[in-house]
Structure formats: C-alpha cells, structure tokens
Scaffold this motif. Sequence first.
Motif, PDB file in Angstrom:
ATOM      1  N   LEU A 185       0.850  -1.198   0.000  1.00 14.83           N
ATOM      2  CA  LEU A 185       0.000   0.000   0.000  1.00 14.83           C
ATOM      3  C   LEU A 185       0.879   1.240   0.000  1.00 14.83           C
ATOM      4  N   ARG A 186       0.668   2.097  -1.005  1.00 15.12           N
ATOM      5  CA  ARG A 186       1.526   3.270  -1.137  1.00 15.12           C
ATOM      6  C   ARG A 186       0.926   4.512  -0.481  1.00 15.12           C
ATOM      7  N   ARG A 187      -0.127   5.072  -1.071  1.00 16.53           N
ATOM      8  CA  ARG A 187      -0.564   6.397  -0.619  1.00 16.53           C
ATOM      9  C   ARG A 187      -1.979   6.698  -1.099  1.00 16.53           C
ATOM     10  N   VAL A 188      -2.524   7.800  -0.555  1.00 18.48           N
ATOM     11  CA  VAL A 188      -3.722   8.423  -1.115  1.00 18.48           C
ATOM     12  C   VAL A 188      -3.265   9.295  -2.278  1.00 18.48           C
ATOM     13  N   ASN A 189      -3.994   9.242  -3.386  1.00 20.17           N
ATOM     14  CA  ASN A 189      -3.517   9.885  -4.615  1.00 20.17           C
ATOM     15  C   ASN A 189      -3.632  11.406  -4.634  1.00 20.17           C
ATOM     16  N   GLY A 255      -0.239   6.619   8.563  1.00 23.20           N
ATOM     17  CA  GLY A 255       0.178   7.282   7.332  1.00 23.20           C
ATOM     18  C   GLY A 255      -0.132   8.763   7.399  1.00 23.20           C
ATOM     19  N   GLY A 256       0.871   9.581   7.194  1.00 20.49           N
ATOM     20  CA  GLY A 256       0.688  11.023   7.236  1.00 20.49           C
ATOM     21  C   GLY A 256       1.445  11.666   6.089  1.00 20.49           C
ATOM     22  N   PRO A 257       1.303  12.987   5.935  1.00 25.81           N
ATOM     23  CA  PRO A 257       0.507  13.894   6.772  1.00 25.81           C
ATOM     24  C   PRO A 257      -0.988  13.704   6.527  1.00 25.81           C
ATOM     25  N   PRO A 258      -1.850  14.277   7.384  1.00 31.51           N
ATOM     26  CA  PRO A 258      -3.298  14.056   7.246  1.00 31.51           C
ATOM     27  C   PRO A 258      -3.849  14.418   5.870  1.00 31.51           C
ATOM     28  N   GLU A 259      -3.294  15.470   5.252  1.00 31.04           N
ATOM     29  CA  GLU A 259      -3.844  15.900   3.961  1.00 31.04           C
ATOM     30  C   GLU A 259      -3.420  14.997   2.804  1.00 31.04           C
ATOM     31  N   LEU A 260      -2.375  14.190   2.989  1.00 29.89           N
ATOM     32  CA  LEU A 260      -1.941  13.294   1.913  1.00 29.89           C
ATOM     33  C   LEU A 260      -1.231  12.077   2.521  1.00 29.89           C
ATOM     34  N   PRO A 261      -1.991  11.157   3.112  1.00 25.51           N
ATOM     35  CA  PRO A 261      -1.381  10.017   3.818  1.00 25.51           C
ATOM     36  C   PRO A 261      -0.500   9.158   2.905  1.00 25.51           C
ATOM     37  N   THR A 323      -0.367 -13.634 -17.272  1.00 26.25           N
ATOM     38  CA  THR A 323      -0.093 -13.290 -18.670  1.00 26.25           C
ATOM     39  C   THR A 323       0.687 -11.987 -18.794  1.00 26.25           C
ATOM     40  N   GLY A 324       0.900 -11.315 -17.663  1.00 27.54           N
ATOM     41  CA  GLY A 324       1.678 -10.077 -17.685  1.00 27.54           C
ATOM     42  C   GLY A 324       3.147 -10.380 -17.503  1.00 27.54           C
ATOM     43  N   LYS A 325       3.702  -9.879 -16.420  1.00 31.87           N
ATOM     44  CA  LYS A 325       5.132 -10.066 -16.162  1.00 31.87           C
ATOM     45  C   LYS A 325       5.345 -11.172 -15.128  1.00 31.87           C
ATOM     46  N   GLY A 326       4.724 -12.295 -15.373  1.00 28.22           N
ATOM     47  CA  GLY A 326       4.884 -13.403 -14.438  1.00 28.22           C
ATOM     48  C   GLY A 326       4.325 -13.033 -13.082  1.00 28.22           C
ATOM     49  N   LEU A 327       5.124 -13.215 -12.048  1.00 31.39           N
ATOM     50  CA  LEU A 327       4.658 -12.932 -10.696  1.00 31.39           C
ATOM     51  C   LEU A 327       5.260 -11.642 -10.147  1.00 31.39           C
ATOM     52  N   ASN A 328       5.662 -10.741 -11.052  1.00 34.41           N
ATOM     53  CA  ASN A 328       6.249  -9.490 -10.589  1.00 34.41           C
ATOM     54  C   ASN A 328       5.217  -8.526 -10.037  1.00 34.41           C
ATOM     55  N   GLY A 329       3.963  -8.862 -10.188  1.00 35.32           N
ATOM     56  CA  GLY A 329       2.942  -8.078  -9.523  1.00 35.32           C
ATOM     57  C   GLY A 329       2.141  -7.182 -10.445  1.00 35.32           C
ATOM     58  N   LEU A 330       1.029  -6.713  -9.911  1.00 33.02           N
ATOM     59  CA  LEU A 330       0.165  -5.772 -10.605  1.00 33.02           C
ATOM     60  C   LEU A 330       0.086  -4.484  -9.810  1.00 33.02           C
ATOM     61  N   HIS A 331      -0.033  -3.381 -10.532  1.00 34.46           N
ATOM     62  CA  HIS A 331      -0.108  -2.065  -9.912  1.00 34.46           C
ATOM     63  C   HIS A 331      -1.524  -1.522 -10.104  1.00 34.46           C
ATOM     64  N   VAL A 332      -2.186  -1.189  -9.004  1.00 35.04           N
ATOM     65  CA  VAL A 332      -3.524  -0.591  -9.056  1.00 35.04           C
ATOM     66  C   VAL A 332      -3.381   0.855  -8.596  1.00 35.04           C
ATOM     67  N   GLU A 333      -3.520   1.780  -9.527  1.00 36.78           N
ATOM     68  CA  GLU A 333      -3.220   3.177  -9.217  1.00 36.78           C
ATOM     69  C   GLU A 333      -4.378   3.917  -8.560  1.00 36.78           C
ATOM     70  N   ARG A 334      -5.612   3.515  -8.839  1.00 39.22           N
ATOM     71  CA  ARG A 334      -6.752   4.308  -8.374  1.00 39.22           C
ATOM     72  C   ARG A 334      -7.857   3.399  -7.828  1.00 39.22           C
ATOM     73  N   ALA A 349     -14.444  11.638  -3.915  1.00 41.84           N
ATOM     74  CA  ALA A 349     -13.999  10.629  -2.952  1.00 41.84           C
ATOM     75  C   ALA A 349     -12.560  10.239  -3.285  1.00 41.84           C
ATOM     76  N   PRO A 350     -11.718  10.006  -2.282  1.00 36.16           N
ATOM     77  CA  PRO A 350     -10.299   9.714  -2.544  1.00 36.16           C
ATOM     78  C   PRO A 350     -10.064   8.318  -3.101  1.00 36.16           C
ATOM     79  N   MET A 351      -8.868   8.132  -3.651  1.00 31.23           N
ATOM     80  CA  MET A 351      -8.426   6.836  -4.152  1.00 31.23           C
ATOM     81  C   MET A 351      -7.025   6.560  -3.631  1.00 31.23           C
ATOM     82  N   VAL A 352      -6.668   5.265  -3.590  1.00 31.67           N
ATOM     83  CA  VAL A 352      -5.344   4.886  -3.108  1.00 31.67           C
ATOM     84  C   VAL A 352      -4.579   4.129  -4.188  1.00 31.67           C
ATOM     85  N   ASP A 353      -3.268   4.111  -4.013  1.00 31.43           N
ATOM     86  CA  ASP A 353      -2.337   3.493  -4.954  1.00 31.43           C
ATOM     87  C   ASP A 353      -1.714   2.282  -4.259  1.00 31.43           C
TER      88      ASP A 353
END
Length: 369
Positions: A185-189, A255-261, A323-334, A349-353
């Motif tokens: 889990l990265r951040r709020v976008n 996760g901070g700061p409050p305005e952009l965790p 079928t992508g890059k094997g097991l290197n993972g998928l990225h969900v941006e929003r 409403a916010p989204m997370v990456d």
Amino acid sequence: MGRKKKKVTESPEDPLNISQSVESVINHLSPSNKETIMVTLHGATNLPACKDGSEPWPYVVVKTTSEEVKNQNSKAVTSVPAEPTKAPTWGDTVEVEIQAEGAGQEDVVLKVVDNKKKEELLSYQIPIKYLRVFHPYHLELVMPNQSEKANEATAKTKLYATVVRKGSFIPCYDGCNYTALEVFLRRVNEPLVNNPSPMVVIARVVPNYKEFKMNQDPVSLGLPITPLSFPIPSMTNFDVPPVSQNGCPQLSKPGGPPELPLWNQSFLFQGRDGATNFSEDTALVLEYYPSSAMKGGESWTLSKPLGISVLPLKSRLYRKMLTGKGLNGLHVERLPITDTKLKTINGEAPMVDLSFQLLSSEAYMTATG
C-alpha cells in the motif's frame, strides 16, 4: 512475572530511529537459521504508579529470556510519550532475533519501564513456542494491578501489542498453488481537505466478500483482540482458527501527513489462510481509521472506519497476473475509498495506490516502493 525492583539499563529509543530501522521497509522473513519476533507496541491503560507514587513516564523493552538471564542489553526499545502518563500510546515496532533451533525454549519478554528512574513497572513473558509462525496476534496483555482493589475493573493494567513470529522461509501447504499474497500500500492519490489526523489501515483478504459485508458488525470490523491474562497465559489463547470469513486482519503504521497520507507498507497474507485462492468471491478489504482513535480510553479498539476499499481478487485478475510479467505483480493506481465522507481538493472521494504479487517460492524479496 510481577513487578520487579531491579533497575533497567536500556534507555528509550528516538522515535525517528525506530521508524527508519523497522517500519519503513518491513522484511517478512528472518535471516537464515533464525527467527524474528516482531512486536508493535500500541499503547497501555491503567499503568501502575512508580514506587514513590509519581506518574510513570513509560517505555517498553523487548528481549528474550536468554538475554535476560545473561543480563544482555536489548536494542528492541520503544520511544517514550511526550510526558508522564498511565495511558501511553507508542505505535513503535521493534524486533528481537533468536536461533531457530532454540526458539521452543525461549520466551519473549515485554518490560514496561519508567524513564525517570529506570524502574521496571511490569513484565510479561510469552512463550515463543505458543506463537504460530507468520500469524499476527493482536494482544491485550492483562495484569492485575496490585495497588488497586482486585475486584474493580480499573484494577487491571492492559498493554496492547501486535506480535508476529517470523521464520526464514514461508512453508508450502497442500492445496495452495502459492505460499502468500503480498500487498504493498503506497498512498492516497490526491490531497484531502477534511482529514484531521494521520490514518492507519487494517488490511485483510476475505474468502467471501458478500458474506463478510452482509454479516458485518462491530466484531468483524477492526482488529480481533486476544486477551491474555498474566502472570501465566493459557496456551489455548494462541490457537488460530481455520480460515475465517473475516480474514486475517493486519494493521499498518500511521500514514501522514493528514492531507496526503503515505504508508509505503507491505502486508503478507498466507496461502494457508486462503489469501491466494482467487475466486469470484475473494476480495482484499482495506479499512481506514484515524490514528487518533488509538489514543486514550479504557480499551484499544478501532470500530468506525473513515472509509473502505474493496479489490475483488477474481480469477481473471489472477490470469492477468500470469499473462503479464509473471509474478512481478500488478499495480492498481486508483482504488476508490467508498462509504466515506472524506473528500479531495476536487470534491471527489479519494483513491489509493497499491500493488500486489503472488509468491510461489519459499524464499523471496520484499516488494519495494
């Protein structure tokens, strides 16, 4: 395991040092031939006063019984609160290492210490052999407070901690194609306009999201707290039930700061818990809570999320990974945060990456940001 009189030589750690050493990049595996006990100290309620009657200025030292017997100093030490208190909040994660072959004979010792006089206030011992490897135990450690009447609710001191016993490899289980699912889990976008404090996230993989949502109640949300009564906890308290419809919840750092965790946090979900069984019903569920909800009060609970994200782990998503890059993972941006009053600067409403990957071998490297 009651109150001791001897002085403690370890001093509290600087909060920044703890954050950099453990929480920034969590490695899910211990070194070869060793085990690691990772302890997150959340907080405590109703700590006893110091011997002179003054308010304690508490921190926690975590060590093994071997270190205790040999009078060795531990490096697994939390920070101290800003001021003396009987109800501290730490949020610090520390680790101790042991030789794998000796794990069955060791206990992990949690000492609550007063910073002013280095006086030990309380000590708890948990036999490591009771801990199931890689399972996160969210514990309420209960100790009678000798200074109060034993029949009063306030007579019990409670320490809240999450304990994970980590091995050097993830075992394969029959019926599981993969050993684990790692979620990063990265951040709020987008910046938020109405979030007053840093956020913590509870992440879980549920086998049937429809059932989970339909049966949702205060028990299924938040963290399942396991009470342990000391000085002698029961082994049965550490039993792990079969796959639960509520999943196996794990807690992030704030996760901070409050305005952009920002979290940059990795979660590991075991194949044995059903986390790698992609189906039409399986889902990753993220619950967002204000970190301020973990402060004060008589108990340490999280029950009213600010919002929820749901990512269905359907079989077509599994095929997409292969079928992508094997097991290197998928990225969900929003990934949307739903059921929320949180708003971005655009009024949406916010989204997370986040990203995730399946782990098929018994040794692997932790995902990086």
